[in-house]
Design a protein around this motif. Sequence first.
Motif, PDB file in Angstrom:
ATOM      1  N   GLY B 332       0.769  -1.244  -0.001  1.00 58.14           N
ATOM      2  CA  GLY B 332      -0.001   0.039  -0.121  1.00 58.14           C
ATOM      3  C   GLY B 332       0.844   1.310   0.052  1.00 58.14           C
ATOM      4  O   GLY B 332       0.313   2.504   0.330  1.00 58.14           O
ATOM      5  N   VAL B 333       2.010   1.250  -0.184  1.00 55.87           N
ATOM      6  CA  VAL B 333       2.990   2.436  -0.309  1.00 55.87           C
ATOM      7  C   VAL B 333       3.215   2.675  -1.488  1.00 55.87           C
ATOM      8  O   VAL B 333       3.232   3.946  -1.966  1.00 55.87           O
ATOM      9  CB  VAL B 333       4.296   2.256   0.650  1.00 55.87           C
ATOM     10  N   ARG B 334       4.048   1.830  -2.428  1.00 54.64           N
ATOM     11  CA  ARG B 334       4.450   2.294  -3.798  1.00 54.64           C
ATOM     12  C   ARG B 334       3.510   1.951  -4.617  1.00 54.64           C
ATOM     13  O   ARG B 334       3.530   2.905  -5.818  1.00 54.64           O
ATOM     14  CB  ARG B 334       5.690   1.545  -4.101  1.00 54.64           C
ATOM     15  N   PHE B 335       2.707   1.210  -4.829  1.00 50.15           N
ATOM     16  CA  PHE B 335       1.660   1.100  -5.766  1.00 50.15           C
ATOM     17  C   PHE B 335       0.527   0.293  -5.106  1.00 50.15           C
ATOM     18  O   PHE B 335       0.512  -0.343  -4.364  1.00 50.15           O
ATOM     19  CB  PHE B 335       2.244   0.338  -7.107  1.00 50.15           C
ATOM     20  N   GLY B 336      -0.622   0.157  -5.709  1.00 51.05           N
ATOM     21  CA  GLY B 336      -1.881  -0.611  -5.544  1.00 51.05           C
ATOM     22  C   GLY B 336      -2.563   0.208  -4.470  1.00 51.05           C
ATOM     23  O   GLY B 336      -2.560   1.330  -4.184  1.00 51.05           O
ATOM     24  N   ARG B 338      -4.736   1.249  -1.056  1.00 47.66           N
ATOM     25  CA  ARG B 338      -3.979   1.667   0.423  1.00 47.66           C
ATOM     26  C   ARG B 338      -5.282   1.622   1.124  1.00 47.66           C
ATOM     27  O   ARG B 338      -6.163   2.511   0.670  1.00 47.66           O
ATOM     28  CB  ARG B 338      -3.252   2.848   0.328  1.00 47.66           C
ATOM     29  N   SER B 343      -0.676   3.747  12.185  1.00 48.82           N
ATOM     30  CA  SER B 343       1.098   3.609  12.000  1.00 48.82           C
ATOM     31  C   SER B 343       1.311   3.028  10.906  1.00 48.82           C
ATOM     32  O   SER B 343       0.377   2.425  10.071  1.00 48.82           O
ATOM     33  CB  SER B 343       1.178   2.803  13.266  1.00 48.82           C
ATOM     34  N   LEU B 344       2.301   2.740  10.527  1.00 49.08           N
ATOM     35  CA  LEU B 344       2.861   2.291   9.355  1.00 49.08           C
ATOM     36  C   LEU B 344       2.577   0.487   9.374  1.00 49.08           C
ATOM     37  O   LEU B 344       1.743   0.012   8.194  1.00 49.08           O
ATOM     38  CB  LEU B 344       4.551   2.212   9.133  1.00 49.08           C
ATOM     39  N   ASP B 345       2.507  -0.056  10.485  1.00 49.30           N
ATOM     40  CA  ASP B 345       2.142  -1.431  10.558  1.00 49.30           C
ATOM     41  C   ASP B 345       0.565  -1.566  10.527  1.00 49.30           C
ATOM     42  O   ASP B 345       0.150  -2.549   9.744  1.00 49.30           O
ATOM     43  CB  ASP B 345       2.540  -2.029  11.760  1.00 49.30           C
ATOM     44  N   LEU B 347      -1.127   0.368   8.701  1.00 56.21           N
ATOM     45  CA  LEU B 347      -1.340   0.561   7.340  1.00 56.21           C
ATOM     46  C   LEU B 347      -1.536  -0.644   6.359  1.00 56.21           C
ATOM     47  O   LEU B 347      -2.025  -0.860   5.935  1.00 56.21           O
ATOM     48  CB  LEU B 347      -0.350   1.779   6.712  1.00 56.21           C
ATOM     49  N   GLU B 349      -1.145  -3.705   7.486  1.00 52.79           N
ATOM     50  CA  GLU B 349      -2.326  -4.682   7.959  1.00 52.79           C
ATOM     51  C   GLU B 349      -3.494  -4.491   7.442  1.00 52.79           C
ATOM     52  O   GLU B 349      -4.338  -5.401   7.038  1.00 52.79           O
ATOM     53  CB  GLU B 349      -2.426  -4.902   9.399  1.00 52.79           C
ATOM     54  N   ARG B 352      -3.617  -5.184   3.448  1.00 56.13           N
ATOM     55  CA  ARG B 352      -3.466  -6.409   2.915  1.00 56.13           C
ATOM     56  C   ARG B 352      -4.833  -7.219   3.385  1.00 56.13           C
ATOM     57  O   ARG B 352      -5.164  -7.965   2.596  1.00 56.13           O
ATOM     58  CB  ARG B 352      -2.199  -6.985   3.501  1.00 56.13           C
TER      59      ARG B 352
END
Lengths: 95, 496
Positions: B332-336, B338, B343-345, B347, B349, B352
Motif C-alpha cells: 500500500g505504499v509504492r503502488f496498489g 491503500r 501507524s505504518l504497521d 497501514l 495490515e 493487505r
Amino acid sequence: MSLDAKTVAKMARLARVGLSDEQVHTYQKEMQGIIGWVDQLNEVDVTDVPPMIGTGLAQPRLRDDQVTDGNCRDEVLSNAPDREGPFYTVPKVVE
Amino acid sequence: MMSSIFDHTLASAREALRSRKISAVELVDAHIDAIERLDDGLNSFITRTPEQARLAAKEADALLAKGEGGSLCGLPIGIKDLFATEGVRTTAASKILGNFVPPYESTVTANLKRDGAISLGKLNLDEFAMGSTNLTSAFGGVENPWKRRDSDAKLVPGGSSGGSAAAVAAGLVLGATGTDTGGSIRQPAAFCGIAGIKPTYGRCSRFGTIAFASSLDQAGPMARTLQDCAILLESMAGFDPKDSTSVNRPVPHYEAALGRGVKGLKVGIPKEYRIDGLPAEIEAIWQQGINWLKEAGAEVVDISLPHTKYGLPAYYIAALAEASSNLARYDGVRFGERVSGASLDALYEATRAAGFGDEVKRRILLGTYVLSSGYYDAYYLRAQKVRTLLQRDFLKAYETVDVILAPTAPSGAFAWDEKPTDPVQVYLNDVFTVPASMAGVPALSVPAGLDGRGVPLGLQLIGRFFDEETLLAAGSVLEQAASFTHRPTIHAGVSA
C-alpha cells in the motif's frame, strides 16, 4: 504437527495481514487440515538428497557493469496511492 | 453450413489475412462484437481494449497490404491479466492491484506485439493465479462456455488461466497467453476443450509477469489447435537478459515439428498416475490415447515415477512459501490500493486485509508458517529435497522413454456450486499437472473427447527439457486421431 489459533495470529502478524478473531478461527481449521495433509512428506527418505533450488537449467551469468535502465522517476511513482512531489508518503514512523 | 469468420483457427486466419481474403479490421471487429455479445455472461475479460485493437488492426492492414507484417500480424488474441501491459490496467484479478497501470511491458507480451498480434484485452484468472476454478477472482468467476447435456448449470473453466481458456473456447479470441505454476494452463485447457502448452521452465521470460511462485511460474500459449499454440509459442519464447532464469538457446520453428509423427517414439505410461478413485471415463480416455499413439507407430512402455504421490504436498509447500515472499511487496505504499492506518504497521495490515481475497490470505499465512523459524527445515527444506526426487524420477524415466502420456486432470469441468469447500480437495485437481511443474519439464494438454455428460476431457504429454517439439509431434497425432471438432454451447459462431 498442530497449528493453534495463537500460531495463526502470529503468522498473520508476521505477514502483516490483519485478521479478525473469527477469521483466525476459520483459517486455523483450514490450515490445520492442509498441514496435516502435507505431513505425509515425512514418509519420504531424504537422506543425502540435496534441496532443489530452481531447475538448474539457467547458468548464472555476468554482464557488463553498465546502467541499462533507469531515469524514469515519474513512471516509477505513477502508481503511488499517495505521494508528495517525488516522495511516497507513509504514516509518521519516527517521533 | 455456411462458413463463418469464427470457424478460423489462428493459422487459417493468418493465411486469410496474408492472401487478403479478409482484413484485420474485419477480423478484429468481429471478435470485439463477439466479446460484446457474450462476455457480459462469461466474464472472461477483466479489461477490454477495443479502441487500441481497432487502431492496431488498421495499422496491420496497411502492413499486410504491402506484404509486410510479423508472424502474427493482425491476429486478435487475449492476454491473461497477470502480464504487465504498458498503459493498460493489470490487476492479477486482485483488489489490491485494481487500478494498477504498469509503466512497462512484460517480455512475453512485447514479443507478441513485435510480431503483430493484436490484444483485445486482459483476461480473467484466479486471484494472483492461485486456484484451479477461476472462482477466486476479485472480478467475479468465469463461466465455462461448455454445458452438460442434461443441465444448464454454470461450469467452472478451470484455473488459474480460466479466462484465457473460456475466451479461446468461446471463439472470442484466436489464442491467448496463460501462465502455469502447477497446472494453470493445462487444466483449464482440458476443462474448456482447447490446447495449451506449459513450456520448459526458462523457455519464456518471466519479466513483467506478476509473480506467484517464481521457481515454478512459466508462461505459455493457449489456443484451439496445437498448430496455433506452436505459432504463438515461437513468438513468446526466447532468451531475455531481464530474467535470470531465462535460458539462452535458440527457439526452434515449432510448427515444423507438428508433422513429424511418432514412429519409433517411446511413450511412457506412469503407473503411479493410476490413482485410487480415478473415474472410469478418465481411465478410458487415457487408454484411448495409448491406442492412438500405438496405432501411429509409437512404442508404449510402462514406467514408474515413484514420488508422484508426494508431488502435490511438496508443491504446495514450495509454491506457498514463494508466494508469501513474492506478495510481501503489496504494502500500500509504492503502488496498489491503500487503506490508511495510524501507524505504518496498521497501514500494512489494513491494506493487505482489504486487498487480498481469502485464498490468497490463506496461502500467504501458510507460506509464512512453512518458512518461519522452527518449521523451515521440517517443511520448506524437506519439500525442496522431495522436489529433487521428483525431478530425478523424470530424468530417470527419460533414459528409456521420449515422452510421457497421462490424463490432464482427474475429472472434467464441474459446476460452480460443486466446488469442494475443503481446500485440500480443490488442490487435488492438480495431481497430474504438478509433477512436471516441480521438475521444470515441458507438458501440454490436448482435447481428446467428451465425457458422458458432454464435457471435454484432455490428455497430457510430458517431455524432456526443451523438447517441446516432440510434445508437439506426439500431441498432433493425438489431436488428429481425436478429431475434436465439438463446440461449446456458448460460442461466437452461434447466432443468438
